[in-house]
Design a protein around this motif. Structure first.
Motif, PDB file in Angstrom:
ATOM      1  N   ASP A  92       0.827  -1.218   0.000  1.00  0.00           N
ATOM      2  CA  ASP A  92       0.000   0.000   0.000  1.00  0.00           C
ATOM      3  C   ASP A  92       0.853   1.256   0.000  1.00  0.00           C
ATOM      4  O   ASP A  92       0.446   2.292  -0.530  1.00  0.00           O
ATOM      5  CB  ASP A  92      -0.878   0.045   1.261  1.00  0.00           C
ATOM      6  CG  ASP A  92      -1.827  -1.130   1.359  1.00  0.00           C
ATOM      7  OD1 ASP A  92      -2.824  -1.125   0.628  1.00  0.00           O
ATOM      8  OD2 ASP A  92      -1.561  -2.052   2.157  1.00  0.00           O
ATOM      9  N   HIS A 141      -5.622   1.928  -5.002  1.00  0.00           N
ATOM     10  CA  HIS A 141      -5.013   3.045  -4.255  1.00  0.00           C
ATOM     11  C   HIS A 141      -3.547   2.735  -3.981  1.00  0.00           C
ATOM     12  O   HIS A 141      -3.113   1.587  -4.071  1.00  0.00           O
ATOM     13  CB  HIS A 141      -5.747   3.301  -2.929  1.00  0.00           C
ATOM     14  CG  HIS A 141      -5.502   2.236  -1.896  1.00  0.00           C
ATOM     15  ND1 HIS A 141      -4.380   2.209  -1.115  1.00  0.00           N
ATOM     16  CD2 HIS A 141      -6.232   1.151  -1.545  1.00  0.00           C
ATOM     17  CE1 HIS A 141      -4.422   1.157  -0.316  1.00  0.00           C
ATOM     18  NE2 HIS A 141      -5.533   0.496  -0.559  1.00  0.00           N
ATOM     19  N   LYS A 143       0.296   4.774  -2.056  1.00  0.00           N
ATOM     20  CA  LYS A 143       1.069   5.945  -1.622  1.00  0.00           C
ATOM     21  C   LYS A 143       2.541   5.678  -1.896  1.00  0.00           C
ATOM     22  O   LYS A 143       3.093   4.668  -1.434  1.00  0.00           O
ATOM     23  CB  LYS A 143       0.888   6.179  -0.115  1.00  0.00           C
ATOM     24  CG  LYS A 143      -0.559   6.383   0.334  1.00  0.00           C
ATOM     25  CD  LYS A 143      -1.005   7.809   0.152  1.00  0.00           C
ATOM     26  CE  LYS A 143      -2.415   8.030   0.686  1.00  0.00           C
ATOM     27  NZ  LYS A 143      -2.853   9.420   0.562  1.00  0.00           N
ATOM     28  N   ASN A 184      -5.889   7.019  -8.293  1.00  0.00           N
ATOM     29  CA  ASN A 184      -5.894   7.138  -6.831  1.00  0.00           C
ATOM     30  C   ASN A 184      -4.556   6.717  -6.217  1.00  0.00           C
ATOM     31  O   ASN A 184      -4.503   6.126  -5.139  1.00  0.00           O
ATOM     32  CB  ASN A 184      -7.050   6.342  -6.203  1.00  0.00           C
ATOM     33  CG  ASN A 184      -7.277   6.736  -4.745  1.00  0.00           C
ATOM     34  OD1 ASN A 184      -6.966   7.854  -4.337  1.00  0.00           O
ATOM     35  ND2 ASN A 184      -7.811   5.813  -3.968  1.00  0.00           N
ATOM     36  N   ILE A 185      -3.471   7.024  -6.934  1.00  0.00           N
ATOM     37  CA  ILE A 185      -2.121   6.833  -6.390  1.00  0.00           C
ATOM     38  C   ILE A 185      -1.547   8.209  -6.124  1.00  0.00           C
ATOM     39  O   ILE A 185      -1.526   9.062  -7.017  1.00  0.00           O
ATOM     40  CB  ILE A 185      -1.229   6.027  -7.357  1.00  0.00           C
ATOM     41  CG1 ILE A 185      -1.743   4.583  -7.456  1.00  0.00           C
ATOM     42  CG2 ILE A 185       0.224   6.054  -6.913  1.00  0.00           C
ATOM     43  CD1 ILE A 185      -1.078   3.749  -8.541  1.00  0.00           C
ATOM     44  N   GLN A 186      -1.120   8.431  -4.875  1.00  0.00           N
ATOM     45  CA  GLN A 186      -0.492   9.709  -4.525  1.00  0.00           C
ATOM     46  C   GLN A 186       1.015   9.496  -4.385  1.00  0.00           C
ATOM     47  O   GLN A 186       1.455   8.585  -3.673  1.00  0.00           O
ATOM     48  CB  GLN A 186      -1.060  10.269  -3.206  1.00  0.00           C
ATOM     49  CG  GLN A 186      -2.492  10.764  -3.312  1.00  0.00           C
ATOM     50  CD  GLN A 186      -3.508   9.648  -3.133  1.00  0.00           C
ATOM     51  OE1 GLN A 186      -3.437   8.861  -2.191  1.00  0.00           O
ATOM     52  NE2 GLN A 186      -4.468   9.569  -4.045  1.00  0.00           N
ATOM     53  N   ASP A 239      -4.701   8.266   4.783  1.00  0.00           N
ATOM     54  CA  ASP A 239      -5.851   8.818   4.052  1.00  0.00           C
ATOM     55  C   ASP A 239      -5.981  10.328   4.248  1.00  0.00           C
ATOM     56  O   ASP A 239      -6.711  10.986   3.495  1.00  0.00           O
ATOM     57  CB  ASP A 239      -7.145   8.130   4.490  1.00  0.00           C
ATOM     58  CG  ASP A 239      -7.244   6.699   3.977  1.00  0.00           C
ATOM     59  OD1 ASP A 239      -6.476   6.350   3.053  1.00  0.00           O
ATOM     60  OD2 ASP A 239      -8.072   5.931   4.495  1.00  0.00           O
ATOM     61  N   ASN A 242      -5.088  12.228   0.953  1.00  0.00           N
ATOM     62  CA  ASN A 242      -5.603  11.655  -0.300  1.00  0.00           C
ATOM     63  C   ASN A 242      -5.723  12.648  -1.460  1.00  0.00           C
ATOM     64  O   ASN A 242      -5.853  12.236  -2.607  1.00  0.00           O
ATOM     65  CB  ASN A 242      -6.955  10.974  -0.062  1.00  0.00           C
ATOM     66  CG  ASN A 242      -6.794   9.605   0.578  1.00  0.00           C
ATOM     67  OD1 ASN A 242      -5.685   9.082   0.677  1.00  0.00           O
ATOM     68  ND2 ASN A 242      -7.891   9.029   1.033  1.00  0.00           N
ATOM     69  N   ASN A 245      -0.843  15.581  -3.845  1.00  0.00           N
ATOM     70  CA  ASN A 245      -0.149  14.778  -4.850  1.00  0.00           C
ATOM     71  C   ASN A 245       0.886  15.628  -5.586  1.00  0.00           C
ATOM     72  O   ASN A 245       0.625  16.783  -5.916  1.00  0.00           O
ATOM     73  CB  ASN A 245      -1.155  14.188  -5.847  1.00  0.00           C
ATOM     74  CG  ASN A 245      -0.710  12.844  -6.384  1.00  0.00           C
ATOM     75  OD1 ASN A 245       0.428  12.414  -6.162  1.00  0.00           O
ATOM     76  ND2 ASN A 245      -1.593  12.153  -7.095  1.00  0.00           N
TER      77      ASN A 245
END
Length: 263
Positions: A92, A141, A143, A184-186, A239, A242, A245
């Motif tokens: 993750d 998702h 990070k 949804n990847i930061q 989160d 979110n 970025n």
């Protein structure tokens, strides 16, 4: 206090890979992630480092899993990521922390030395990110946190390779955000200031010219600690960030905001 509100900072059940987390900044970040609920994986290249790291995690009450891997070698990285997915689950959170610096004046630095710094500090984050992004895409998702530097913004004598690599890492961070933000990847960076570690202890004695230089350049008037990096690292992995970025968060006591004292 509203505990529901704090849940957005929780890393409960998340799988985090922190490269180069046998000691120093990487170890501090991994330790913070474990305390926030994450399962920790890290890599080492040598047996001695691995034994020392596992003992250090155990002393902190953390069950971290260590993997032998040279992050500049794509086949080794792909194998490590596959092993982590099998043993801990899909990654993750990735922290690209492994790095080196060679303080050599540019005219005395060999192209081989320059390449080695760029290979570890810039090519490796590309290789490791590339290996974990497919799993993040499947999961919906992810990070990625790149450990940048004030040398992502500033130059200094003797660090041409390091500054070039860390400047490149800042732009790789922004580019991963650009390519995968819609999935949804930061991807963000942390730029540590001058941090008190055992390696910097000789420079931090009162009256040492380098110590005086750093204190004069830092509005906080102190060196940072590895604890100062824990909150920012948890924020960027949780989160709570979110919609953050492509950002580099400088944890530097204000150095980059300050021109310095008049002599």
């Amino acid at each position: 206090m509203d505990m529901e509100y704090l849940k957005q900072f929780s890393l409960d059940g998340k799988v985090a890979l922190v490269t180069g987390a046998a000691y120093g900044i990487g170890f501090a970040i991994a330790k913070a992630y474990a305390k926030a609920g994450a399962k920790i994986a890290f890599n080492c290249r040598g047996e001695k480092h691995m034994e020392e790291a596992l003992a250090a995690y155990k002393a902190e009450g953390i069950e971290a899993k260590g993997y032998y891997c040279d992050v500049t070698k794509e086949d080794e990285v792909q194998k490590m990521v596959a092993d982590i997915e099998k043993e801990l689950g899909t990654i993750d959170i990735l922290v690209n922390n492994a790095g080196i610096i060679k303080r050599i004046p540019m005219l005395e630095m060999s192209a081989e030395d320059f390449r080695q710094v760029v290979d570890i500090d810039l090519n490796a984050p590309f290789i490791v990110s590339k290996a974990v992004i497919p799993g993040m895409l499947k999961k919906g998702h992810g990070k990625i946190i790149n450990i940048c530097s004030m040398m992502s913004e500033l130059g200094r004598e003797t660090v041409s390779a390091y500054a070039a690599a860390k400047g490149g890492l800042k732009m790789l961070t922004r580019n991963i955000c650009s390519e995968y933000g819609n999935a949804n990847i930061q991807c963000n960076g942390i730029g540590p200031g001058y941090i008190a570690t055992p390696q910097t202890a000789p420079l931090r004695t009162p009256g040492h010219p380098f110590n005086e230089f750093i204190l004069a350049k830092t509005p906080a008037n102190r060196w940072g600690t590895t604890e100062d990096l824990e909150g920012p690292a948890i924020f960027l992995a949780s989160d709570a960030s979110n919609f953050v970025n492509g950002h580099i968060l400088y944890v530097d006591g204000g150095i980059l905001a300050y021109i310095g004292k008049q002599p």
